[in-house]
Each structure stands twice: as C-alpha cells, then as structure tokens.
Motif scaffolding. Structure first.
Motif, PDB file in Angstrom:
ATOM      1  N   THR A   1       0.776  -1.109  -0.043  1.00  0.00           N
ATOM      2  CA  THR A   1       0.070  -0.106   0.012  1.00  0.00           C
ATOM      3  C   THR A   1       0.869   1.313   0.212  1.00  0.00           C
ATOM      4  O   THR A   1       1.688   1.327   0.790  1.00  0.00           O
ATOM      5  N   LEU A   2       0.543   2.116  -0.972  1.00  0.00           N
ATOM      6  CA  LEU A   2       1.335   3.408  -0.915  1.00  0.00           C
ATOM      7  C   LEU A   2       0.409   4.439  -0.429  1.00  0.00           C
ATOM      8  O   LEU A   2      -0.680   4.794  -1.160  1.00  0.00           O
TER       9      LEU A   2
ATOM     10  N   ASP B   1      -4.737  10.833   9.568  1.00  0.00           N
ATOM     11  CA  ASP B   1      -4.584  10.890  10.926  1.00  0.00           C
ATOM     12  C   ASP B   1      -3.768   9.413  11.226  1.00  0.00           C
ATOM     13  O   ASP B   1      -3.848   8.691  10.581  1.00  0.00           O
ATOM     14  N   GLU B   2      -3.287   9.187  12.543  1.00  0.00           N
ATOM     15  CA  GLU B   2      -2.449   8.078  12.978  1.00  0.00           C
ATOM     16  C   GLU B   2      -3.336   6.795  13.121  1.00  0.00           C
ATOM     17  O   GLU B   2      -2.900   5.993  12.616  1.00  0.00           O
TER      18      GLU B   2
ATOM     19  N   LEU C   1      -4.314   1.211   8.276  1.00  0.00           N
ATOM     20  CA  LEU C   1      -3.972   0.848   6.956  1.00  0.00           C
ATOM     21  C   LEU C   1      -3.003  -0.300   7.342  1.00  0.00           C
ATOM     22  O   LEU C   1      -2.721  -1.667   6.456  1.00  0.00           O
ATOM     23  N   SER C   2      -2.113  -0.149   8.159  1.00  0.00           N
ATOM     24  CA  SER C   2      -1.238  -1.003   8.316  1.00  0.00           C
ATOM     25  C   SER C   2      -1.794  -2.721   8.975  1.00  0.00           C
ATOM     26  O   SER C   2      -1.088  -3.666   8.730  1.00  0.00           O
TER      27      SER C   2
ATOM     28  N   VAL D   1       3.456  -0.743   4.074  1.00  0.00           N
ATOM     29  CA  VAL D   1       2.951   0.433   3.678  1.00  0.00           C
ATOM     30  C   VAL D   1       4.055   1.259   3.731  1.00  0.00           C
ATOM     31  O   VAL D   1       4.870   1.726   4.525  1.00  0.00           O
ATOM     32  N   ILE D   2       4.217   1.986   2.487  1.00  0.00           N
ATOM     33  CA  ILE D   2       5.156   3.143   2.247  1.00  0.00           C
ATOM     34  C   ILE D   2       4.712   4.342   1.645  1.00  0.00           C
ATOM     35  O   ILE D   2       3.662   4.521   1.031  1.00  0.00           O
TER      36      ILE D   2
END
Lengths: 163, 375
Positions: free
Chosen positions: A105-106, A119-120, A126-127, A133-134
C-alpha cells in the motif's frame, strides 16, 4: 497499480520509469503499459507495469487486467482520506481472486504531508490491512524506487504470477 | 484449437479501414492479412505480411485479452466479438501508442483486429478528464474549508487558554474570599466581563471567518526575518507570570553566536504563537518548583529552539500521534489538542519541523527547527 482516480498512479510510474513529474493531471482510460529494468535486484529483472484506470463513479476496474500479475501496488492519496475506502475495496476484490499475490500500500503525495488529512488512526488501520505501507511522493521521488523494488522482491519471493 | 481462415478481404479494403487484421491459426499463433497500417508498422517492425506472428509477444496486454478472445473463437461465449477496450503502450522514450483489440468469430472465421480506438475514445477521455477534474476541484474546496476550520480551532485554542486562566484566577479570588468586601462588586464585574469576552471571541471568529484564509502562509523577506532568540525571550517574558503562579521558572539559554545569525524564515507573529504553544504545553506538565528552559542554538543551516520541561515526558504510545489534530495528552481531556498540531503545520509551511524527544532530565523536549532565510 490500483487505486481511486487522481491518487497519482500514473505519476508514480512516470517518476519510477522516467524520473519525471508533471503537475498536470491526465486521466487514464483503460491501461498504460510501461517497462523498467531493475539491473541491481536479484541479478536483474524487467518489470512490466500495468497502470490501470482509476476506480470511481465513472469507471470500474476490469478484473481481466489483473490476470497474470506478479504483484500490485494499491495507491492512496494522503490528502484525500476517501481514497482509503476505494483502495480497501479494490484490494479486497483483488485478493479474493488472487490471494497469494503480494501487494504494497502506497500513501502518495508525501510532499503535501503537512496538508494530509490522514491521521495516525488511518495509518494504523492501513497497517492492519496491509503488511507493507510506504509513503511516497511522485513529485519528489521519495519512496518511489523503494516501493517498486520492494514489490519486485516480494513478487520473486512469492514465486511469480498466479497463472 | 484448429486453424481457420478469415475469408480473403482485399488488402486495399484493410488498408482503407486502417486496421491490422490477423487470422487466428490456433493457440497464440496468427497470420497477418494484408499489410500493417503505417501507424502500427513503426511500432512493430518485425511483423511481416502472410507470416506467422504472435501478437501477444509484442503487446503484453494481449496475453490477458487472448484468454477472453479464445472464448469467443471457440464458441464458448454468447457473443461473436469482443473488444479489449483501449490500452496504451508507453515506449522507453515516453512516446505512447493507444490501441484497441477486437476478436471476431463469424461464419467459422476467427480474426484479431488491432486498431486505433474510435473517436468515441477521445470523447470518453475528455468527459472523464473534465468530470474528474471537477470532482477533484470540489474535493480541494472542501479541504480548503476544512483547513480554515482548523485554523479557527487554533485561534479558539490560543484565545481560550489565557482567558480560562483569567476566569479561573477570578474564581479563586472569589472562592477564597481574597477580595475585600469593598472589591466584591468589581470582582463580579470582572467575572461577567471575562464571560462576555468568551462569547465575543466566538462572535468575532464568525465574522472574521472570511479573513482567516489570509493567515496562510506568507513569504518572508530577509529584512523581515525574525530572530528566534528574541522571539523566545518575548514568549518567555509573556508567560513568566503564568509560570510564577505555578511556581515554575521560565528561562532562555543561548549559545554564543551573534544574534543576527539566529534569524529564521518565518513571520514574527506566527513564530511567537508557535513558541507560545510549546511553552504553554510545557507549563501544563511541569511540576511546581521546576523550570522550563528554552534553549536556542544556531546550527549551520538552521536555528533551533528546544523547550525542555521536567514533567513526566510523553508516554511512548503517544509519541507517534503527538502532533496530530485533536491529540489529547493523558489526563488532559479538557485540552482541545490543536496546539502542537498548529506548531507542526506552521513549521512545515516554513520548511522546518517540530519534533519530540525525551529530555535528559526525564521530562519532555520539543525542538522547533527552522531554516535560515536565503537570498
């Protein structure tokens, strides 16, 4: 390259393959196919990059475009949180048909990070969905080469395509 | 699959149609009928008429499409033709060739056509382009409105904190009966005025909503670039009375570099707001009897101001979200959570940063780092 329209899929490919960036948005209809040789990765390999049309209310992604792929990048626009939902739906659909194919995932447009609306919690979610994740910037090139090279290595390690 | 024949259309007809037609010989093998159109010959120079070719080896996109095409040619599909839709081949030099493939099965003939997308393709692309541009412009507008709302929250945060302090002090004066009877009336007036001021802030924010956009961000000339040392001293001076109430001393320490070298690419008013927020934040956590230190250092390309307190520091699980919107530290539920966020986005606007690290003393150390002005 999967993702909502306007997240920067074509720009990421352009930056990776040709090292250039255009501010102008040009929509992709169908597929754009580019090639890039990675001579320093595992003795050298050629990537064939399928830059697919963005998914939105105007266009849907054709599952036929995914046949034979060795890996995929799911792209999110960090300035538009709504692109997370599109990415998640695309990834879910893709994984249903290609469960063994690796993906990354970018979160693109890192050059606009002060204006990001994620936000975090969003990043953390996502993680949980994506093992990799980049954060990337198609504009500055940050993270772009890393993203494609890591995907190439993942694809090689997973044994190639699903065909 | 058995070989087949597509019927022999005169080459002149194929030329006038400006399409490339390939007879399907079976599997992935084809034979070119007639000549390649000029637009395709340039991109496929080893494709010769009446010779066996494998188009998917030249155009990798066709590997996938031929699977669908085989369904049509084998009669396994309800349709007698299928289109690939447009796709674009991007060459190493960046030049592009957009194509469309059509697989046809009619009267026992099986053929693959390669052609330019129809005029409809350009129309569709134009419509999609405009529609998506409008969607993104709308999204940009929504984001801009959201950004202004955030700035409004920041202003509320900045104005509300000292006002809450004033009202709190007035209440202490009343509750502890620290005001002589003759001053009670004045105390009530002060309390009422402070309450009205809070309402006034809300009203002013509403009426100034349109002007908020002018607050972001400004270009600073070299002559106007503020000195981070002077700004630090100014903020320390402003907040010393509040520190004194908490029995927390506020000090500014400097390195020995000349003052002129501590200029930063920022605008003075917002720089002081950033420093104010950092020191105000430190005061919330600094225990009585300790001190808050502003350490200014002239680096090579940047100037830093580190605000150090002797509080408990930031819990490890909160560090990553420290500078996000609406972050509230443990036990600080009443805080809006925009102060550090404002610091981060403002510093970033100037090409700088705000970062956190545990202080050697065990408290928190927030470092504002800003580039020196250039030109």
């Amino acid at each position: 390259m999967l993702g909502a329209s306007g997240v920067g899929k074509t720009s990421l490919v352009e930056q990776f393959v040709r090292g250039r960036f255009s501010q102008r948005y040009l929509t992709t209809v169908g597929v754009r196919i580019s090639r890039k040789t990675l001579s320093d990765v595992r003795g050298g390999l050629e990537l064939i990059l399928w830059d697919l049309n963005g998914e939105d209310r105007f266009q849907r992604l054709s599952p036929a475009y995914l046949r034979g792929m060795a890996g995929y990048l799911v792209v999110i626009d960090g300035t538009r949180p709504e692109t997370i939902a599109t990415a998640a739906e695309l990834q879910t659909r893709t994984a249903a048909d290609h469960p063994q194919i690796p993906f990354i995932t970018l979160v693109n447009k890192k050059d606009l990070r002060p204006g990001w609306s994620l936000d975090e919690n969003d990043i953390a979610q996502l993680s949980t969905r994506s093992p990799h994740v980049i954060e990337t910037s198609a504009k500055t090139g940050e993270g772009v080469e890393k993203a494609f090279e890591e995907l190439a290595v993942l694809a090689l390690d997973s044994g190639g395509t699903d065909e | 699959m058995s070989g087949s024949h597509n019927g022999d259309l005169p080459a002149s007809i194929l030329t006038s149609l400006d399409v490339a037609v390939f007879k399907h010989l079976g599997g992935g093998d084809f034979e070119l009928s007639g000549d390649l159109p000029d637009w395709l010959a340039d991109a496929w120079d080893d494709c010769a008429a009446n010779s066996a070719v494998r188009p998917h080896e030249r155009f990798v996109f066709l590997e996938s499409f031929l699977e669908d095409a085989l369904g049509v040619w084998s009669g396994g599909s309800t349709r007698d033709w299928i289109s690939s839709g447009p796709w674009t081949e991007v060459a190493a030099d960046g030049s592009e060739l957009t194509l469309e493939a059509i697989a046809i099965a009619q009267n026992g003939h099986q053929a693959l056509m390669l052609k330019h997308p129809t005029a409809d393709y350009r129309t569709v692309q134009d419509i999609l382009q405009k529609s998506r541009e409008r969607d993104m412009a709308y999204a940009d507008l929504v984001r801009e409105i959201n950004k202004r709302e955030i700035l409004l929250h920041c202003i509320i945060h900045d104005l509300s904190s000292p006002l809450a302090g004033i009202r709190g002090s007035l209440n202490v004066l009343e509750d502890d009966k620290l005001v002589a009877a003759s001053g009670t009336r004045l105390l009530q007036i002060s309390q009422n005025q402070a309450a009205k001021m809070q309402q006034l802030i809300a009203d002013i924010l509403t009426s100034f909503r349109a002007e908020v956009s002018q607050m972001v961000p400004s270009i600073v000339s070299l002559d106007e670039a503020p000195c981070l040392r002077i700004a630090s001293e100014s903020v320390a001076s402003t907040l010393r009375p509040l520190g004194a109430q908490q029995n927390v001393h506020i000090s500014v320490t400097e390195d020995s570099a000349p003052r002129d070298t501590a200029r930063v690419a920022a605008d003075a008013a917002r720089l002081e707001r950033v420093l104010f927020n950092l020191v105000d934040n430190a005061l919330r956590y600094a225990p009585a009897g300790t001190s808050v230190e502003l350490a200014v250092k002239d680096q090579d390309q940047t100037v830093t101001c580190t605000v150090i307190d002797s509080g408990p520091g930031v819990p490890e699980d909160e560090v990553d979200s420290l500078f996000e919107r609406f972050h509230q530290g443990a036990g600080k539920a009443g805080v809006v959570g925009l102060g550090l966020y404002f610091c981060r986005i403002t510093a970033a606007d100037w090409g700088g940063s705000v970062s956190y690290s545990p202080a050697q003393s065990g408290g928190a150390a927030f470092t504002l780092e800003l580039p020196k002005p250039t030109g």
